[in-house]
Design a protein around this motif. Sequence first.
Motif, mmCIF file in Angstrom:
data_model
loop_
_atom_site.group_PDB
_atom_site.id
_atom_site.type_symbol
_atom_site.label_atom_id
_atom_site.label_comp_id
_atom_site.label_asym_id
_atom_site.label_seq_id
_atom_site.Cartn_x
_atom_site.Cartn_y
_atom_site.Cartn_z
ATOM 1 N N UNK A 1 40.104 29.592 38.349
ATOM 2 C CA UNK A 1 39.462 29.334 37.070
ATOM 3 C C UNK A 1 38.338 30.337 36.833
ATOM 4 N N UNK A 2 37.499 30.549 37.811
ATOM 5 C CA UNK A 2 36.395 31.486 37.647
ATOM 6 C C UNK A 2 36.927 32.901 37.470
ATOM 7 N N UNK A 3 37.958 33.246 38.246
ATOM 8 C CA UNK A 3 38.550 34.568 38.156
ATOM 9 C C UNK A 3 39.102 34.813 36.749
ATOM 10 N N UNK A 4 39.757 33.824 36.173
ATOM 11 C CA UNK A 4 40.315 33.950 34.818
ATOM 12 C C UNK A 4 39.208 34.153 33.789
ATOM 13 N N UNK A 5 38.090 33.463 33.954
ATOM 14 C CA UNK A 5 36.994 33.614 32.997
ATOM 15 C C UNK A 5 36.328 34.981 33.140
ATOM 16 N N UNK A 6 36.274 35.498 34.350
ATOM 17 C CA UNK A 6 35.716 36.841 34.558
ATOM 18 C C UNK A 6 36.612 37.883 33.896
ATOM 19 N N UNK A 7 37.914 37.741 34.073
ATOM 20 C CA UNK A 7 38.872 38.660 33.456
ATOM 21 C C UNK A 7 38.759 38.578 31.933
ATOM 22 N N UNK A 8 38.673 37.373 31.400
ATOM 23 C CA UNK A 8 38.547 37.191 29.953
ATOM 24 C C UNK A 8 37.261 37.831 29.437
ATOM 25 N N UNK A 9 36.176 37.675 30.191
ATOM 26 C CA UNK A 9 34.899 38.274 29.805
ATOM 27 C C UNK A 9 35.014 39.798 29.723
#
Length: 59
Positions: A1-9
């Motif tokens: 989940x955190x990895x996906x939000x970092x990628x999205x950012x």
Amino acid sequence: MIFASIIAYFKDRMAKQAEFLRLLDEINSLSDRDLRDLRADRMEMIRHARQQVYGAKAA
């Protein structure tokens, strides 16, 4: 989940940077005569472009 939000950012940041650079190229392509005809200031246009892309607090 955190990895996906970092990628999205980072995707969002890259898209915003690409848009700002496109606007910057367009502004810089205007000649001094074009700017006089528009009664515009290049630096003011760049400031507005930055605000449009990154938001009001980016000024």
